[in-house]
Design a protein around this motif. Structure first.
Motif, PDB file in Angstrom:
ATOM      1  N   GLY A   9     -35.653 -32.360  43.959  1.00  0.00           N
ATOM      2  CA  GLY A   9     -35.051 -32.414  42.629  1.00  0.00           C
ATOM      3  C   GLY A   9     -33.568 -32.120  42.658  1.00  0.00           C
ATOM      4  O   GLY A   9     -32.807 -32.761  43.396  1.00  0.00           O
ATOM      5  N   SER A  10     -33.145 -31.123  41.894  1.00  0.00           N
ATOM      6  CA  SER A  10     -31.721 -30.783  41.781  1.00  0.00           C
ATOM      7  C   SER A  10     -31.126 -30.209  43.062  1.00  0.00           C
ATOM      8  O   SER A  10     -29.907 -30.180  43.226  1.00  0.00           O
ATOM      9  CB  SER A  10     -31.524 -29.768  40.657  1.00  0.00           C
ATOM     10  N   GLY A  11     -31.985 -29.724  43.964  1.00  0.00           N
ATOM     11  CA  GLY A  11     -31.503 -29.040  45.158  1.00  0.00           C
ATOM     12  C   GLY A  11     -31.369 -27.538  44.955  1.00  0.00           C
ATOM     13  O   GLY A  11     -30.931 -26.817  45.852  1.00  0.00           O
ATOM     14  N   ARG A  12     -31.788 -27.062  43.785  1.00  0.00           N
ATOM     15  CA  ARG A  12     -31.686 -25.636  43.439  1.00  0.00           C
ATOM     16  C   ARG A  12     -32.315 -24.729  44.495  1.00  0.00           C
ATOM     17  O   ARG A  12     -31.709 -23.748  44.939  1.00  0.00           O
ATOM     18  CB  ARG A  12     -32.378 -25.415  42.094  1.00  0.00           C
ATOM     19  N   ASP A  13     -33.542 -25.059  44.900  1.00  0.00           N
ATOM     20  CA  ASP A  13     -34.252 -24.189  45.838  1.00  0.00           C
ATOM     21  C   ASP A  13     -33.685 -24.309  47.248  1.00  0.00           C
ATOM     22  O   ASP A  13     -33.577 -23.305  47.961  1.00  0.00           O
ATOM     23  CB  ASP A  13     -35.746 -24.517  45.821  1.00  0.00           C
TER      24      ASP A  13
ATOM     25  N   LYS B 255     -30.681 -40.910  42.568  1.00  0.00           N
ATOM     26  CA  LYS B 255     -29.701 -40.201  41.743  1.00  0.00           C
ATOM     27  C   LYS B 255     -29.811 -38.688  41.931  1.00  0.00           C
ATOM     28  O   LYS B 255     -28.791 -37.982  41.991  1.00  0.00           O
ATOM     29  CB  LYS B 255     -29.891 -40.567  40.269  1.00  0.00           C
ATOM     30  N   LEU B 256     -31.033 -38.178  42.040  1.00  0.00           N
ATOM     31  CA  LEU B 256     -31.201 -36.746  42.285  1.00  0.00           C
ATOM     32  C   LEU B 256     -30.762 -36.380  43.699  1.00  0.00           C
ATOM     33  O   LEU B 256     -30.222 -35.288  43.922  1.00  0.00           O
ATOM     34  CB  LEU B 256     -32.654 -36.323  42.047  1.00  0.00           C
ATOM     35  N   VAL B 257     -30.983 -37.272  44.650  1.00  0.00           N
ATOM     36  CA  VAL B 257     -30.508 -37.032  46.019  1.00  0.00           C
ATOM     37  C   VAL B 257     -28.998 -36.831  46.015  1.00  0.00           C
ATOM     38  O   VAL B 257     -28.469 -35.908  46.658  1.00  0.00           O
ATOM     39  CB  VAL B 257     -30.910 -38.198  46.947  1.00  0.00           C
ATOM     40  N   THR B 258     -28.280 -37.678  45.284  1.00  0.00           N
ATOM     41  CA  THR B 258     -26.828 -37.553  45.196  1.00  0.00           C
ATOM     42  C   THR B 258     -26.419 -36.207  44.610  1.00  0.00           C
ATOM     43  O   THR B 258     -25.532 -35.514  45.130  1.00  0.00           O
ATOM     44  CB  THR B 258     -26.242 -38.691  44.335  1.00  0.00           C
ATOM     45  N   LEU B 259     -27.080 -35.794  43.525  1.00  0.00           N
ATOM     46  CA  LEU B 259     -26.754 -34.515  42.885  1.00  0.00           C
ATOM     47  C   LEU B 259     -27.123 -33.336  43.780  1.00  0.00           C
ATOM     48  O   LEU B 259     -26.384 -32.344  43.848  1.00  0.00           O
ATOM     49  CB  LEU B 259     -27.483 -34.410  41.538  1.00  0.00           C
ATOM     50  N   ALA B 260     -28.242 -33.432  44.475  1.00  0.00           N
ATOM     51  CA  ALA B 260     -28.656 -32.353  45.378  1.00  0.00           C
ATOM     52  C   ALA B 260     -27.702 -32.234  46.563  1.00  0.00           C
ATOM     53  O   ALA B 260     -27.402 -31.117  47.015  1.00  0.00           O
ATOM     54  CB  ALA B 260     -30.085 -32.598  45.861  1.00  0.00           C
ATOM     55  N   ARG B 261     -27.213 -33.359  47.051  1.00  0.00           N
ATOM     56  CA  ARG B 261     -26.218 -33.317  48.129  1.00  0.00           C
ATOM     57  C   ARG B 261     -24.947 -32.623  47.666  1.00  0.00           C
ATOM     58  O   ARG B 261     -24.362 -31.820  48.399  1.00  0.00           O
ATOM     59  CB  ARG B 261     -25.891 -34.740  48.593  1.00  0.00           C
TER      60      ARG B 261
END
Length: 197
Positions: A47-51, A70-76
């Protein structure tokens, strides 16, 4: 691309904003102490990469993937890591390479008929006696909610599912309430699974 992945691509920023700051400390405190120092963790459906970010900040080695580009981009952007785009079944890595797999509110998008195969596929990347955290909305239905597919599970059904894999066992399970504002009445089923030796 299925409708759930399409939903996340279309609503990625909104989803990111609503989940990136959710307080997860109690779940981390249940899972992380069970892992070796400097453990290697796979964040499956990040998801967001939060964890992933939280684990990195605590000194763990982390690999992460998500089906939504799109979530991969944001998590990166959040983690500074090379998050990969993949579905659960398409993900590949060196077998027996992770001390833990973290699948927080992600496997709940897999149809029940495909869950057993998904658990088996992902567990091959766990080391012997490795641990696998997962969470599902508590219930007994498969349903589409606002453009996303959800597979709800009870503890009994999860135990049956995991036992049928013959490679994982349920080490513990517990219920929690949703911590997001306005969702306090939603219950979650959390579980820590262990790979058989």
């Amino acid at each position: 691309m299925n409708s759930t992945t399409q939903y996340y691509n279309q609503n990625a920023q909104q989803f990111f904003d609503s989940t990136v700051d959710v307080e997860m400390q109690s779940l981390y405190q249940t899972f992380l102490p069970l892992l070796p120092h400097n453990a290697r963790i796979l964040d499956a459906g990040c998801g967001s990469g939060r964890d992933s970010q939280a684990f990195l900040q605590r000194g763990y080695s982390v690999d992460a993937f998500d089906a939504s580009s799109k979530l991969v981009t944001l998590a990166r952007q959040l983690t500074g890591c090379a998050v990969s785009q993949s579905t659960f079944m398409d993900f590949t890595a060196q077998p027996n390479s992770y001390d833990g797999i973290w699948a927080c509110a992600s496997l709940l998008h897999v149809p029940e008929s495909e869950l057993k195969a998904t658990f088996i596929h992902l567990s091959q990347f766990l080391k012997s006696s490795g641990l696998f955290y997962c969470s599902f909305k508590l219930g007994e239905q498969e349903v589409e909610r606002n453009g996303r597919f959800f597979c709800d599970l009870t503890a009994r059904k999860l135990h049956q599912m995991v036992s049928s894999t013959q490679v994982l066992t349920v080490a513990s399970h517990w219920e929690t309430r949703d911590v997001r504002a306005g969702r306090e009445n939603e219950k979650w089923l959390n579980a820590i699974l262990k790979k058989r030796v």
